[in-house]
Design an enzyme around this catalytic site. Structure first.
Site, PDB file in Angstrom:
ATOM      1  N   HIS A  87       0.839  -1.205   0.000  1.00 25.37           N
ATOM      2  CA  HIS A  87       0.000   0.000   0.000  1.00 25.37           C
ATOM      3  C   HIS A  87       0.871   1.251   0.000  1.00 25.37           C
ATOM      4  O   HIS A  87       1.781   1.382   0.812  1.00 25.37           O
ATOM      5  CB  HIS A  87      -0.906   0.022   1.231  1.00 25.37           C
ATOM      6  CG  HIS A  87      -2.088  -0.892   1.109  1.00 25.37           C
ATOM      7  ND1 HIS A  87      -3.154  -0.851   1.968  1.00 25.37           N
ATOM      8  CD2 HIS A  87      -2.369  -1.859   0.215  1.00 25.37           C
ATOM      9  CE1 HIS A  87      -4.050  -1.767   1.612  1.00 25.37           C
ATOM     10  NE2 HIS A  87      -3.586  -2.400   0.555  1.00 25.37           N
ATOM     11  N   TYR A 143      -8.955   5.383   7.789  1.00 24.89           N
ATOM     12  CA  TYR A 143      -9.044   5.777   9.195  1.00 24.89           C
ATOM     13  C   TYR A 143     -10.108   6.871   9.272  1.00 24.89           C
ATOM     14  O   TYR A 143      -9.913   7.955   8.706  1.00 24.89           O
ATOM     15  CB  TYR A 143      -7.702   6.330   9.696  1.00 24.89           C
ATOM     16  CG  TYR A 143      -6.623   5.284   9.896  1.00 24.89           C
ATOM     17  CD1 TYR A 143      -5.883   4.790   8.825  1.00 24.89           C
ATOM     18  CD2 TYR A 143      -6.335   4.796  11.173  1.00 24.89           C
ATOM     19  CE1 TYR A 143      -4.888   3.839   9.015  1.00 24.89           C
ATOM     20  CE2 TYR A 143      -5.337   3.844  11.377  1.00 24.89           C
ATOM     21  CZ  TYR A 143      -4.628   3.370  10.289  1.00 24.89           C
ATOM     22  OH  TYR A 143      -3.636   2.428  10.484  1.00 24.89           O
ATOM     23  N   PRO A 163      -3.338   0.409  18.942  1.00 22.64           N
ATOM     24  CA  PRO A 163      -3.119  -0.067  17.569  1.00 22.64           C
ATOM     25  C   PRO A 163      -3.317   0.980  16.475  1.00 22.64           C
ATOM     26  O   PRO A 163      -3.084   0.688  15.299  1.00 22.64           O
ATOM     27  CB  PRO A 163      -4.146  -1.199  17.417  1.00 22.64           C
ATOM     28  CG  PRO A 163      -5.187  -0.937  18.444  1.00 22.64           C
ATOM     29  CD  PRO A 163      -4.519  -0.216  19.562  1.00 22.64           C
ATOM     30  N   LYS A 219       1.766  -0.117  15.007  1.00 27.13           N
ATOM     31  CA  LYS A 219       3.190  -0.203  15.345  1.00 27.13           C
ATOM     32  C   LYS A 219       3.595  -1.427  16.182  1.00 27.13           C
ATOM     33  O   LYS A 219       4.786  -1.772  16.235  1.00 27.13           O
ATOM     34  CB  LYS A 219       3.619   1.061  16.119  1.00 27.13           C
ATOM     35  CG  LYS A 219       3.637   2.314  15.284  1.00 27.13           C
ATOM     36  CD  LYS A 219       4.709   2.235  14.218  1.00 27.13           C
ATOM     37  CE  LYS A 219       4.636   3.366  13.231  1.00 27.13           C
ATOM     38  NZ  LYS A 219       5.272   3.054  11.952  1.00 27.13           N
ATOM     39  N   TYR A 275       4.396   6.570   9.814  1.00 27.41           N
ATOM     40  CA  TYR A 275       3.595   5.371   9.529  1.00 27.41           C
ATOM     41  C   TYR A 275       4.426   4.313   8.810  1.00 27.41           C
ATOM     42  O   TYR A 275       4.330   3.121   9.104  1.00 27.41           O
ATOM     43  CB  TYR A 275       2.377   5.763   8.680  1.00 27.41           C
ATOM     44  CG  TYR A 275       1.268   4.731   8.688  1.00 27.41           C
ATOM     45  CD1 TYR A 275       0.146   4.879   9.510  1.00 27.41           C
ATOM     46  CD2 TYR A 275       1.329   3.593   7.875  1.00 27.41           C
ATOM     47  CE1 TYR A 275      -0.858   3.932   9.529  1.00 27.41           C
ATOM     48  CE2 TYR A 275       0.330   2.646   7.889  1.00 27.41           C
ATOM     49  CZ  TYR A 275      -0.766   2.819   8.712  1.00 27.41           C
ATOM     50  OH  TYR A 275      -1.758   1.867   8.722  1.00 27.41           O
TER      51      TYR A 275
HETATM   52  P1  RFL Z   1       2.755 -11.714  21.665  1.00 29.40           P
HETATM   53  O1  RFL Z   1       2.270 -11.808  20.268  1.00 29.40           O
HETATM   54  O2  RFL Z   1       1.772 -11.337  22.719  1.00 29.40           O
HETATM   55  O3  RFL Z   1       3.435 -13.102  22.021  1.00 29.40           O
HETATM   56  C1  RFL Z   1       3.789 -13.458  23.342  1.00 29.40           C
HETATM   57  C2  RFL Z   1       3.665 -14.941  23.474  1.00 29.40           C
HETATM   58  O4  RFL Z   1       4.107 -15.329  24.767  1.00 29.40           O
HETATM   59  C3  RFL Z   1       3.243 -16.335  25.265  1.00 29.40           C
HETATM   60  N1  RFL Z   1       3.371 -16.387  26.722  1.00 29.40           N
HETATM   61  C4  RFL Z   1       4.100 -17.326  27.383  1.00 29.40           C
HETATM   62  N2  RFL Z   1       4.815 -18.376  26.952  1.00 29.40           N
HETATM   63  C5  RFL Z   1       5.437 -19.147  27.875  1.00 29.40           C
HETATM   64  N3  RFL Z   1       5.363 -18.935  29.218  1.00 29.40           N
HETATM   65  C6  RFL Z   1       4.654 -17.888  29.695  1.00 29.40           C
HETATM   66  N4  RFL Z   1       4.579 -17.653  31.013  1.00 29.40           N
HETATM   67  C7  RFL Z   1       3.979 -17.027  28.764  1.00 29.40           C
HETATM   68  N5  RFL Z   1       3.198 -15.931  28.887  1.00 29.40           N
HETATM   69  C8  RFL Z   1       2.855 -15.556  27.657  1.00 29.40           C
HETATM   70  C9  RFL Z   1       1.882 -15.897  24.765  1.00 29.40           C
HETATM   71  O5  RFL Z   1       0.957 -16.968  24.747  1.00 29.40           O
HETATM   72  C10 RFL Z   1       2.213 -15.406  23.380  1.00 29.40           C
HETATM   73  O6  RFL Z   1       2.110 -16.420  22.398  1.00 29.40           O
HETATM   74  O7  RFL Z   1       3.971 -10.669  21.796  1.00 29.40           O
HETATM   75  P2  RFL Z   1       5.138 -10.255  20.753  1.00 29.40           P
HETATM   76  O8  RFL Z   1       5.775 -11.465  20.161  1.00 29.40           O
HETATM   77  O9  RFL Z   1       5.940  -9.265  21.474  1.00 29.40           O
HETATM   78  O10 RFL Z   1       4.378  -9.574  19.539  1.00 29.40           O
HETATM   79  C11 RFL Z   1       3.746  -8.331  19.707  1.00 29.40           C
HETATM   80  C12 RFL Z   1       2.473  -8.258  18.864  1.00 29.40           C
HETATM   81  O11 RFL Z   1       1.709  -9.435  19.016  1.00 29.40           O
HETATM   82  C13 RFL Z   1       1.632  -7.059  19.277  1.00 29.40           C
HETATM   83  O12 RFL Z   1       2.442  -5.895  19.445  1.00 29.40           O
HETATM   84  C14 RFL Z   1       0.549  -6.668  18.296  1.00 29.40           C
HETATM   85  O13 RFL Z   1      -0.240  -7.711  17.854  1.00 29.40           O
HETATM   86  C15 RFL Z   1      -0.315  -5.599  19.003  1.00 29.40           C
HETATM   87  N6  RFL Z   1      -1.673  -5.605  18.515  1.00 29.40           N
HETATM   88  C16 RFL Z   1      -1.899  -4.977  17.359  1.00 29.40           C
HETATM   89  N7  RFL Z   1      -0.879  -4.304  16.749  1.00 29.40           N
HETATM   90  C17 RFL Z   1      -1.084  -3.683  15.592  1.00 29.40           C
HETATM   91  O14 RFL Z   1      -0.147  -3.102  15.051  1.00 29.40           O
HETATM   92  N8  RFL Z   1      -2.352  -3.721  15.009  1.00 29.40           N
HETATM   93  C18 RFL Z   1      -3.411  -4.396  15.576  1.00 29.40           C
HETATM   94  O15 RFL Z   1      -4.496  -4.442  15.047  1.00 29.40           O
HETATM   95  C19 RFL Z   1      -3.207  -5.056  16.797  1.00 29.40           C
HETATM   96  N9  RFL Z   1      -4.211  -5.756  17.397  1.00 29.40           N
HETATM   97  C20 RFL Z   1      -2.695  -6.303  19.189  1.00 29.40           C
HETATM   98  C21 RFL Z   1      -3.959  -6.387  18.594  1.00 29.40           C
HETATM   99  C22 RFL Z   1      -2.490  -6.906  20.434  1.00 29.40           C
HETATM  100  C23 RFL Z   1      -3.503  -7.580  21.118  1.00 29.40           C
HETATM  101  N10 RFL Z   1      -3.258  -8.083  22.448  1.00 29.40           N
HETATM  102  C24 RFL Z   1      -1.903  -8.224  22.938  1.00 29.40           C
HETATM  103  C25 RFL Z   1      -4.211  -8.252  23.442  1.00 29.40           C
HETATM  104  C26 RFL Z   1      -4.984  -7.106  19.209  1.00 29.40           C
HETATM  105  C27 RFL Z   1      -4.766  -7.710  20.465  1.00 29.40           C
HETATM  106  C28 RFL Z   1      -5.896  -8.503  21.057  1.00 29.40           C
HETATM  107  C1  PHB Z   2      -5.159  -4.324  11.015  1.00 25.77           C
HETATM  108  O1  PHB Z   2      -5.193  -4.586   9.803  1.00 25.77           O
HETATM  109  O2  PHB Z   2      -5.465  -5.171  11.873  1.00 25.77           O
HETATM  110  C2  PHB Z   2      -4.754  -2.960  11.450  1.00 25.77           C
HETATM  111  C3  PHB Z   2      -4.321  -2.046  10.515  1.00 25.77           C
HETATM  112  C4  PHB Z   2      -3.954  -0.774  10.907  1.00 25.77           C
HETATM  113  C5  PHB Z   2      -4.022  -0.430  12.240  1.00 25.77           C
HETATM  114  C6  PHB Z   2      -4.444  -1.347  13.184  1.00 25.77           C
HETATM  115  C7  PHB Z   2      -4.829  -2.615  12.782  1.00 25.77           C
HETATM  116  O3  PHB Z   2      -3.687   0.837  12.611  1.00 25.77           O
END
Ligand code: RFL
Ligand code: PHB
Length: 400
Positions: free
Chosen positions: A72, A202, A295, A299, A386
């Site tokens: 994109h 957005y 989110p 980032k 971004y």
């Molecule tokens: P993760 O992906 O949370 O992975 C951590 C892993 O550690 C495991 N864990 C354990 N394992 C062993 N022993 C323990 N005691 C443990 N405790 C926990 C967990 O099960 C998990 O598998 O962290 P990581 O690798 O740092 O990655 C970061 C990203 O996942 C995160 O920053 C993003 O996904 C944030 N986030 C979003 N970011 C975006 O840019 N756009 C989004 O739309 C977006 N949606 C989200 C999100 C984060 C969410 N969380 C954390 C609640 C939606 C959700 C629901």
């Molecule tokens: C997503 O595709 O899940 C997404 C994209 C942009 C954002 C947050 C989430 O700022």
């Protein structure tokens, strides 16, 4: 058991770190409380910065990303009944982002670790980290078959997300926490319907923020700002679609959001959090274990990948007698973390309906939005943030 690096968590940070270390000939053991199927299906982020795509390519992880990722060159900002394009390519000299779901990144990483014989233990319980200030820290866990394991390591990487155990292993008086809660949450759906847009929208609306993202040419990802304590049960599909139609409406344009079956539905609270330093002795925190962002700036996943791109060479050097890069790890990462924390906070504050805000604050918000789309300087600032920060080091040099 013995390994060079014990890794807690098989999210993007832990899995990518394990792979980057393997490329350097460094052995690791990854432990994860969830099942492989759960990790591969958890709906989260969807946008990769330029630098994250480059890192995955250099690491030999981009076969599917190059086939299925959607490049994109900008986003749309919608407010006051109008939709404006912010052209990243033109504003930044060609930088883009790629829409490729975190679920796919995780699937690619797990497949690669498993194919190359990497040790990834799913479904573990009672993970413990110990002797962190010695040069032989210990990782303990109970495997899926009930056997208790103790792994002697040279270093431990805490990649266990915001609710993990590693950050809590740092004595509280040695960890500085900066955090901010937000008085709203996001309701996210995955819908089996082709996207109604070519790039992300957005939308700022008096009812609250909405985001139209995508997952593939046939699957859409949509979000609505909701109250901080709302439950999914209060949002039947019809109510979600009505609210999305309302917030994305473009009067007089003929544009309409396409609707389809809802495949997944969830509510995400919003928080900014930075814990520093990201290191305690031989324990190194990476990704959500150390910091989380709302989110709105897309980032979180990119920061997790940038951390481990710095951590892999730092651990390599540490294991070969050079402590300097490991000593610099936290400060190097925190420069990028704080930039993304600011950008995510700024996007969040500009685009959401702030409960309790008065007319003065509402007008200031609209003025900021009008400025971003009218001023090349302001639009360039958004585009630069971004798409990522090439000027901030992320240690993408994979060679030793
Ligand atoms: P993760 O992906 O949370 O992975 C951590 C892993 O550690 C495991 N864990 C354990 N394992 C062993 N022993 C323990 N005691 C443990 N405790 C926990 C967990 O099960 C998990 O598998 O962290 P990581 O690798 O740092 O990655 C970061 C990203 O996942 C995160 O920053 C993003 O996904 C944030 N986030 C979003 N970011 C975006 O840019 N756009 C989004 O739309 C977006 N949606 C989200 C999100 C984060 C969410 N969380 C954390 C609640 C939606 C959700 C629901
Ligand atoms: C997503 O595709 O899940 C997404 C994209 C942009 C954002 C947050 C989430 O700022």
């Amino acid at each position: 058991m013995r390994t060079q690096v014990g890794i807690v968590g098989a999210g993007p940070a832990g899995l990518l770190l394990s792979h980057l270390l393997a490329l350097r000939g460094i052995d690791s053991v990854v432990v994860e409380t969830r099942s492989r199927a759960y990790c591969e299906a958890r709906q989260r982020a969807g946008v990769l910065e330029d630098g994250s795509v480059r890192l995955l390519r250099e690491a030999g992880l981009a076969d599917r990303l190059d086939r299925l990722g959607l490049e994109h060159g900008g986003i749309y900002l919608q407010f006051a009944g109008e939709r404006h394009h912010v052209d990243f390519r033109e504003l930044t000299g060609g930088r883009t982002v790629t829409v490729y779901a975190q679920t796919e990144v995780v699937k690619d990483l797990i497949a690669k670790r498993v194919a190359s014989g990497g040790a990834v233990h799913f479904d573990v319980v009672d993970t413990e980290v110990d002797h962190l200030t010695s040069d032989q820290p210990v990782l303990r866990f109970t495997g899926a078959d009930g056997t208790r394991h103790e792994v002697g390591c040279d270093a431990i990487a805490g990649c266990d997300g915001f609710h993990g155990i590693c950050r809590e292993a740092i004595p509280p008086d040695l960890l500085t926490v900066r955090e901010r809660g937000y008085p709203f949450a996001w309701l996210g759906i995955l819908a089996d319907v082709p996207p109604s847009t070519d790039e992300l929208i957005y939308a700022h609306h008096p009812n609250g923020f909405a985001l139209h993202s995508l997952r593939s040419p046939t699957v859409s990802r949509l979000y609505l700002q909701v109250g901080p304590d709302e439950s999914v049960g209060a949002w039947p599909d019809d109510r979600i679609w009505d609210e999305l139609q309302c917030r994305f409406e473009l009067p007089g344009s003929g544009w309409r959001l396409k609707q389809g079956p809802v495949l997944d539905k969830g509510i995400t609270p919003m928080r900014s959090f930075v814990g520093a330093p990201m290191r305690y002795g031989r324990l190194f925190l990476a990704g959500d274990a150390a910091h989380i962002v709302p989110p709105t700036g897309a980032k979180g996943l990119n920061l997790a990948m940038a951390d481990v791109a710095v951590l892999a060479p730092a651990l390599d050097a540490l294991l070969h007698g050079d402590a300097r890069p490991a000593d610099d790890y936290s400060a190097t990462c925190l420069r990028r973390v704080w930039r993304s924390t600011h950008f995510s906070w700024w996007m969040t504050s500009m685009l959401h309906r702030i409960p309790g805000a008065d007319d003065m604050e509402a007008e200031l918000q609209l003025s900021q939005l009008r400025y971003v789309v009218a001023s090349r300087a302001a639009a360039t600032s958004l585009a630069e943030n971004y798409t990522g920060y090439p000027e901030l080091p992320a240690g993408t040099n994979l060679a030793r």
